[in-house]
Design an enzyme around this catalytic site. Structure first.
Site, mmCIF file in Angstrom:
data_model
loop_
_atom_site.group_PDB
_atom_site.id
_atom_site.type_symbol
_atom_site.label_atom_id
_atom_site.label_comp_id
_atom_site.label_asym_id
_atom_site.label_seq_id
_atom_site.Cartn_x
_atom_site.Cartn_y
_atom_site.Cartn_z
ATOM 1 N N GLU A 130 0.839 -1.200 0.000
ATOM 2 C CA GLU A 130 0.000 0.000 0.000
ATOM 3 C C GLU A 130 0.872 1.247 0.000
ATOM 4 O O GLU A 130 2.052 1.187 0.375
ATOM 5 C CB GLU A 130 -0.923 -0.005 1.217
ATOM 6 C CG GLU A 130 -1.896 -1.167 1.202
ATOM 7 C CD GLU A 130 -2.952 -1.079 2.300
ATOM 8 O OE1 GLU A 130 -2.889 -0.127 3.115
ATOM 9 O OE2 GLU A 130 -3.822 -1.961 2.345
ATOM 10 N N SER A 161 2.393 -5.666 -9.648
ATOM 11 C CA SER A 161 2.762 -6.265 -10.930
ATOM 12 C C SER A 161 1.544 -6.950 -11.539
ATOM 13 O O SER A 161 0.805 -7.646 -10.844
ATOM 14 C CB SER A 161 3.890 -7.283 -10.728
ATOM 15 O OG SER A 161 5.053 -6.652 -10.239
ATOM 16 N N ARG A 242 10.975 -15.109 -2.244
ATOM 17 C CA ARG A 242 12.241 -14.381 -2.252
ATOM 18 C C ARG A 242 13.334 -15.179 -2.945
ATOM 19 O O ARG A 242 14.247 -14.597 -3.544
ATOM 20 C CB ARG A 242 12.633 -14.008 -0.819
ATOM 21 C CG ARG A 242 11.788 -12.858 -0.292
ATOM 22 C CD ARG A 242 12.014 -12.539 1.163
ATOM 23 N NE ARG A 242 11.279 -11.326 1.519
ATOM 24 C CZ ARG A 242 11.042 -10.916 2.760
ATOM 25 N NH1 ARG A 242 11.493 -11.648 3.785
ATOM 26 N NH2 ARG A 242 10.382 -9.806 2.998
ATOM 27 N N ARG A 267 36.966 -6.429 -28.210
ATOM 28 C CA ARG A 267 37.413 -5.042 -28.055
ATOM 29 C C ARG A 267 38.920 -4.988 -27.803
ATOM 30 O O ARG A 267 39.426 -5.541 -26.825
ATOM 31 C CB ARG A 267 36.663 -4.400 -26.886
ATOM 32 C CG ARG A 267 37.067 -2.976 -26.565
ATOM 33 C CD ARG A 267 36.710 -2.016 -27.685
ATOM 34 N NE ARG A 267 36.833 -0.633 -27.250
ATOM 35 C CZ ARG A 267 36.832 0.401 -28.066
ATOM 36 N NH1 ARG A 267 36.727 0.208 -29.382
ATOM 37 N NH2 ARG A 267 36.928 1.632 -27.601
ATOM 38 N N GLN A 337 30.410 -0.354 -17.160
ATOM 39 C CA GLN A 337 31.788 0.141 -17.134
ATOM 40 C C GLN A 337 32.670 -0.676 -18.069
ATOM 41 O O GLN A 337 33.542 -0.126 -18.753
ATOM 42 C CB GLN A 337 32.323 0.072 -15.702
ATOM 43 C CG GLN A 337 33.622 0.799 -15.473
ATOM 44 C CD GLN A 337 33.443 2.309 -15.412
ATOM 45 O OE1 GLN A 337 32.314 2.796 -15.374
ATOM 46 N NE2 GLN A 337 34.531 3.051 -15.428
ATOM 47 N N GLY A 341 32.022 3.571 -23.231
ATOM 48 C CA GLY A 341 30.945 4.428 -23.736
ATOM 49 C C GLY A 341 29.792 3.648 -24.329
ATOM 50 O O GLY A 341 28.632 4.059 -24.245
ATOM 51 N N GLU A 364 9.671 -7.485 -3.186
ATOM 52 C CA GLU A 364 9.687 -8.662 -2.307
ATOM 53 C C GLU A 364 10.612 -8.451 -1.104
ATOM 54 O O GLU A 364 11.248 -9.393 -0.631
ATOM 55 C CB GLU A 364 10.090 -9.925 -3.072
ATOM 56 C CG GLU A 364 8.947 -10.603 -3.783
ATOM 57 C CD GLU A 364 7.803 -10.986 -2.843
ATOM 58 O OE1 GLU A 364 7.920 -11.973 -2.108
ATOM 59 O OE2 GLU A 364 6.783 -10.280 -2.849
ATOM 60 N N SER A 367 16.576 -4.541 0.339
ATOM 61 C CA SER A 367 17.790 -5.101 0.933
ATOM 62 C C SER A 367 17.881 -4.752 2.416
ATOM 63 O O SER A 367 18.379 -5.547 3.225
ATOM 64 C CB SER A 367 19.028 -4.583 0.199
ATOM 65 O OG SER A 367 19.117 -5.160 -1.092
#
Length: 547
Positions: A130, A161, A242, A267, A337, A341, A364, A367
């Protein structure tokens, strides 16, 4: 005891999920839906229809399903999250929404509603949260007033959901006898949904507030037909639900990490692929893979125990979700990271994964709620056992094969026991922050033990048949050694920090058994194990099938 799906059936389901979503949601459509904040309701319904029937895995056989267990559900949820976490949330919402019926309904209610999920593929929602109560289900304001033939419900639910697409919803309301669940069908007069939320992530899921304005609910739709059972029914499923959100964090984090691994193979910087650079792999890849696999070990161990009928295991579910959601979120951040870019742009998807997986640290149970849940339960265990709870766990772990890093994991657990005892002696848990930090340290310590047990099972060939097998025994042992070192260092150093930080006098509390120097010495060999794991991840060392 739940046997669940056989391995062949589970593998077919996982493969079918991948094939179905790849065809229904190619990357271009996924990005369009994410941009427009649209739930692909047609795809969700197809997944729960004759084309795929994913819902059957979550419904007991006696009600028309396949009777999957907690282990099956974890594997399916992890797979769904790797495909798209918003879509995963939409699918899983039906099983979260129907859990009050599964665990608290009458036989007739189960046959009616679970049968419809299995046979018709109807979608459910879970109406608990709520606007003012958040995670505190005991503070709900939605009311259920008895009237002739049933109840009148009034109130509002938030962050639901499937809120505006569900065919039915289990709603928690305060009846005269206490909090109770009621099943409401879509289209009932006075029961409406708001415009879907404009969310940061999981934008392929439907999330909407629900309004209940003098909604009539027949008495037969009171779950269990007895008032006041709602909070108990909710608590009974926290361990399971959970665990499934933990699988979401695991799947999202691994998808991000795998994309970073693939990117770094191609890369080239300074004349060599990023995959060959220790500064890249040992910061942005290896530590996150290790934490994800520590979470997996705890997830799988808890799933086995749930399927064995050991109870609701709410604290274990909290530990699993805490570990996996935090690890998944951190892995996704690192993946951005790792892409430089490009990671900040949408076509590479890691930016989207990061936005999606972030919710796993919130829904749910945040933390912070989980840290409190973990700390309170294990604090009681510490007091009841006069400080031996984690020391006993340490002795059990110490008996495992040495190549799993068992001695270091045992050291972490022994240090944890010492930190807890220092908090008891100094009455330091009166500080809420100390209690929350204990929750984090407990999660790390117990995960180190769990991962060592998993590595030992891999070494002697006793892993569950349906266990994930990405890493072979030798590689998994290296993962366990790396995490055990991190847990031992974290508990020794941060435990001392918060015990001393909560002490306002010049009299330092006793730290008998903290063994910080041993935690420092245990770091020897860390880089070699990280090198080994990097080689495994990049295919430079074949330890996957080693005995």
């Amino acid at each position: 005891m739940t046997s669940g799906l056989d391995l062949g059936t589970l593998d077919l389901m996982l493969e079918a999920l991948g094939d179905f979503v790849a065809a229904a949601l190619p990357v271009e459509r996924m990005l369009e839906l994410d941009r427009d904040d649209l739930c692909p309701e047609d795809t969700v319904r197809q997944m729960c229809g004759d084309e795929l029937g994913v819902q059957l895995a979550f419904v007991p056989e006696q009600y028309g399903g396949m009777g999957g267990g907690a282990f099956d559900s974890y594997r399916i949820c992890e797979r769904l999250a790797r495909l798209d976490l918003g879509l995963a949330t939409s699918v899983f919402a039906t099983f979260l929404g129907s859990d009050p019926i599964l665990f608290g309904g009458t036989e007739e209610q189960k046959e009616r509603w679970l049968g419809r999920i299995a046979k018709e593929g109807i979608l459910f929602a879970y109406g608990a949260t709520e606007p003012e109560a958040g995670s505190d289900l005991g503070a709900l304001r939605t009311t259920a007033t008895p009237v002739e033939g049933g109840y009148r419900l009034n109130g509002r639910k938030q962050w639901i959901s499937n809120g505006s697409i569900a065919d039915a919803c289990c709603v928690l309301a305060l009846a005269p006898g206490g909090p109770s669940w009621f099943v409401l069908e879509r289209g009932t007069e006075g029961f409406t949904a708001a415009v879907p939320e404009d969310k940061h992530g999981i934008r392929l899921s439907n999330t909407a507030a629900l309004y209940l304005d003098d909604v009539f609910v027949p008495a037969e739709n009171l779950v269990g037909l007895t008032e006041g059972k709602g909070l108990t029914q909710a608590q009974n499923v926290f361990g399971y639900t959970r665990l499934m959100v933990a699988a979401f964090g695991l799947g999202g984090g691994w998808e991000a990490a795998d994309r970073a691994i693939r990117y770094s193979l191609d890369r080239v910087q300074a004349g060599a692929p990023l995959a060959t650079k220790q500064g890249y792999t040992h910061k942005l890849i290896v530590p996150h893979v290790v934490r994800l696999e520590a979470a997996r070990a705890f997830i799988e161990e808890t799933a086995v125990r749930l399927d064995a009928g050991e109870g609701s295991l709410n604290t274990e579910g909290a530990i699993a979700k805490y570990l996996a959601s935090e690890a998944g979120n951190a892995a996704a951040e690192a993946a951005i990271q790792a892409h430089g870019g490009y990671g900040f742009t949408k076509p590479y998807l890691v930016e989207k994964i990061k936005r999606d997986v972030r919710i796993t640290t919130i829904y749910e149970g945040t933390s912070e709620i989980l840290e409190m849940t973990i700390a309170r339960d294990r604090w009681q265990q510490h007091l009841k056992t006069r400080g031996t709870y984690h020391a006993d766990l340490a002795r059990q772990v110490a008996a495992l094969p040495s190549e799993t890093g068992a001695a270091i994991a045992a050291l972490a657990l022994d240090s944890l026991a010492a930190v807890m005892e220092a908090c008891r002696a100094g009455r330091l848990t009166r500080n809420q922050h100390v209690l929350l930090r204990l929750g984090e340290l407990i999660a790390y310590g117990e995960a180190a033990g769990s991962l060592a047990r998993r590595a030992a099972a891999a070494l002697d060939g006793t892993l569950p048949d349906k266990a994930d097998r990405r890493f072979g025994p030798a590689a998994l042992a290296a993962v366990s050694r790396i995490f055990a070192r991190e847990a031992a260092m974290k508990i020794a150093e941060e435990g001392a920090r918060w015990v001393l930080g909560a002490t306002s006098t010049d009299d330092a509390p006793a730290f008998d058994g903290l063994r910080a120097h041993e935690a420092h010495l245990a770091q020897r060999g860390l880089l070699a194990d990280m090198d080994l794991l990097a080689d495994v991840l990049y295919g430079r060392a074949d330890l996957k099938d080693s005995p």
